[in-house]
Design a protein around this motif. Structure first.
Motif, PDB file in Angstrom:
ATOM      1  N   PRO A  80       0.802  -1.230   0.000  1.00 54.85           N
ATOM      2  CA  PRO A  80       0.000   0.000   0.000  1.00 54.85           C
ATOM      3  C   PRO A  80       0.826   1.267   0.000  1.00 54.85           C
ATOM      4  N   LEU A  81       2.059   1.216   0.509  1.00 53.56           N
ATOM      5  CA  LEU A  81       2.918   2.408   0.475  1.00 53.56           C
ATOM      6  C   LEU A  81       3.470   2.642  -0.922  1.00 53.56           C
ATOM      7  N   LEU A  84       0.637   4.126  -2.707  1.00 54.93           N
ATOM      8  CA  LEU A  84       0.451   5.500  -2.256  1.00 54.93           C
ATOM      9  C   LEU A  84       1.408   6.450  -2.969  1.00 54.93           C
ATOM     10  N   GLY A  88      -0.099   9.391  -5.400  1.00 55.03           N
ATOM     11  CA  GLY A  88       0.138  10.806  -5.193  1.00 55.03           C
ATOM     12  C   GLY A  88       0.786  11.480  -6.376  1.00 55.03           C
ATOM     13  N   VAL A 142     -10.185   6.997  -3.300  1.00 54.73           N
ATOM     14  CA  VAL A 142      -9.008   6.913  -2.426  1.00 54.73           C
ATOM     15  C   VAL A 142      -9.117   5.714  -1.490  1.00 54.73           C
ATOM     16  N   ALA A 146      -6.481   2.435  -1.170  1.00 52.57           N
ATOM     17  CA  ALA A 146      -5.851   2.039   0.087  1.00 52.57           C
ATOM     18  C   ALA A 146      -6.240   0.618   0.496  1.00 52.57           C
ATOM     19  N   TRP A 183      -2.182   7.285   4.475  1.00 52.69           N
ATOM     20  CA  TRP A 183      -3.261   7.474   3.503  1.00 52.69           C
ATOM     21  C   TRP A 183      -4.218   8.586   3.945  1.00 52.69           C
ATOM     22  N   VAL A 186      -2.713  12.100   3.076  1.00 52.22           N
ATOM     23  CA  VAL A 186      -2.746  12.567   1.683  1.00 52.22           C
ATOM     24  C   VAL A 186      -4.141  13.033   1.269  1.00 52.22           C
ATOM     25  N   TRP A 245       4.520  12.260   3.861  1.00 50.48           N
ATOM     26  CA  TRP A 245       4.100  11.167   4.740  1.00 50.48           C
ATOM     27  C   TRP A 245       5.235  10.217   5.070  1.00 50.48           C
TER      28      TRP A 245
END
Length: 455
Positions: A80-81, A84, A88, A142, A146, A183, A186, A245
């Motif tokens: 998930p990172l 992310l 973004g 979003v 996530a 998450w 952002v 983040w």
């Protein structure tokens, strides 16, 4: 305003009540989700990230150039990172353009404003309903990104600990909490881009530029973050929270840049929404050939946002002690030493050696830039660090050399340059399978403001 006054007079004469915001919101939400492209985007956001993370996590080659990409084999929380970081940069600006950038312009293309005004009887309620409906869809997208990426990572790799950006190990529970918080953070720049999309949709009418405005603004901000701009300018851009983040994933969270980025993003969101609202109330709904606000879009839209940027730069410069790029020799040395100490302990456990603490290792780093011929500050791929440490009961001092590539946002990649038995490439056995030596290559983060660690 003419249309608004006329409608108000009709309401007073007939006793008819304007449609409530709640009913208008439901109507606009149904209009949005009934569009095939919106349904397709929602479906893609809730399915594609899980498939992507699951597929990449099983590959022999990982996206090591992406933050946390090198850990996708080790833990399901890296996926998930990675998503992310991609969202973004590319996904969210495009999604926002499709939703918020078209929510008002679609009525101009279809010529349905007069019908909508007769039905709702209040431009103010129309604006609120459309803004809330577009925000709901964006939040749904979003949430899909996530949840789907986390589900894909956990299903394929599992709920394993995550290595942070300074080498410390986060428990699965800590990793889950910080991934969720990242998450959530952002959402602030997402709201800023959504507000810019509303402003473009109102100001530019049926012009395609209104649809593309959030993506173009995001692209400009990304290019600005890649340039060696002063740190105060970088922090004052509404898109900085899309990358700030990463400060959550250090042993002592680097919250300063993140909080500044969130506040700046929310200021842009409020300002851009207010400007869009003002332009919307001033437009002439009786003109079927209306095609944007023209000069008014510049005076009411662009100039106030440019002024806001100048104000935020001045405020950030006055409120923070940072100067220049924020990347300085002592900060780089502390970041490299801290990461090496944490990763050395991980390597020690993986090789079944006697455990040591960071205090016992007494790790230090000496870093130069450009072979010592230029000032040791600023981004670049010409940083070179010599790391030294001590082992209990051993008189000799251990040393290792790293080549560093430091980007303008403070992120760096350290590449081991010997000795091979310390930071060279070799496989070690872990609970999740064989993995590269953790000291071979690792990611780190230089705090651009003040340092949270001393020594």
């Amino acid at each position: 305003m003419t249309a608004t006054v006329a409608l108000d007079d009709v309401d007073k004469g007939t006793g008819a009540r304007p449609v409530t915001v709640a009913r208008g919101y439901r109507f606009e939400l149904v209009k949005l989700v009934s569009q095939w492209r919106i349904r397709l985007l929602v479906l893609a956001c809730w399915i594609a990230p899980a498939l992507f993370v699951a597929a990449v996590s099983q590959q022999s080659t990982l996206p090591v150039d992406t933050l946390f990409g090198r850990w996708m084999h080790a833990t399901g929380w890296a996926g998930p990172l990675v998503v992310l970081g991609f969202a973004g940069t590319w996904a969210l600006p495009l999604l926002i353009s499709v939703v918020a950038g078209d929510v008002f312009a679609s009525e101009d293309r279809l010529g349905t404003w007069r019908h909508l005004l007769v039905a709702v009887r209040s431009p103010r309620r129309i604006f609120a309903a459309k803004a809330l409906a577009s925000l709901t869809v964006i939040l749904l997208l979003v949430a899909g990104l996530a949840c789907s990426s986390a589900a894909g990572g956990l299903a394929v790799v599992g709920n394993q600990p995550l290595v942070g950006l300074d080498g410390h190990l986060l428990t699965p529970a800590d990793a889950a909490g910080k991934v969720l918080l990242a998450w959530v953070c952002v959402l602030a720049p997402t709201l800023a881009l959504a507000a810019i999309g509303l402003l473009g949709s109102v100001a530019l009418g049926r012009s395609p530029m209104g649809l593309l405005l959030p993506a173009l603004v995001a692209l400009v901000m990304q290019l600005a973050q890649m340039l060696p701009l002063p740190v105060t300018v970088r922090l004052a851009l509404p898109g900085y929270a899309f990358i700030a983040w990463n400060g959550l994933f250090t042993s002592q969270a680097q919250l300063g840049p993140l909080l500044i980025g969130i506040v700046v993003s929310l200021a842009w969101a409020v300002t851009a929404t207010a400007l869009a609202y003002l332009l919307f109330l001033r437009r002439d709904f009786t003109n079927p050939s209306y095609d944007g606000s023209g000069r008014r879009a510049v005076t009411v839209g662009v100039l106030p946002l440019a002024g806001l940027l100048a104000v935020t730069v001045a405020v950030v410069a006055g409120a923070t002690p940072a100067t220049g790029s924020g990347i300085e020799q002592d900060k780089v040395q502390r970041s490299v030493a801290t990461a090496f100490a944490h990763l050395y302990r991980i390597q020690t456990r993986q090789l079944n050696r006697p455990d040591v603490t960071e205090a016992q290792l007494k790790v230090t780093a000496e870093c130069t830039k450009g072979g010592g011929k230029v000032a040791a500050q600023g981004p670049g791929n010409d940083w070179r660090c010599t790391v030294s440490w001590h082992l209990p009961g051993v008189e000799a001092t251990g040393t290792a050399i790293y080549q560093l590539d430091v980007t303008a946002d403070g992120r760096f990649v350290a590449d081991g340059d010997g000795p091979k038995e310390v930071n060279g490439y070799f496989l070690v056995r872990t609970p999740t399978g064989d993995a590269p030596n953790p000291l071979w290559q690792f990611d780190g983060n230089v705090e651009l403001l003040h340092t949270t660690r001393k020594g």
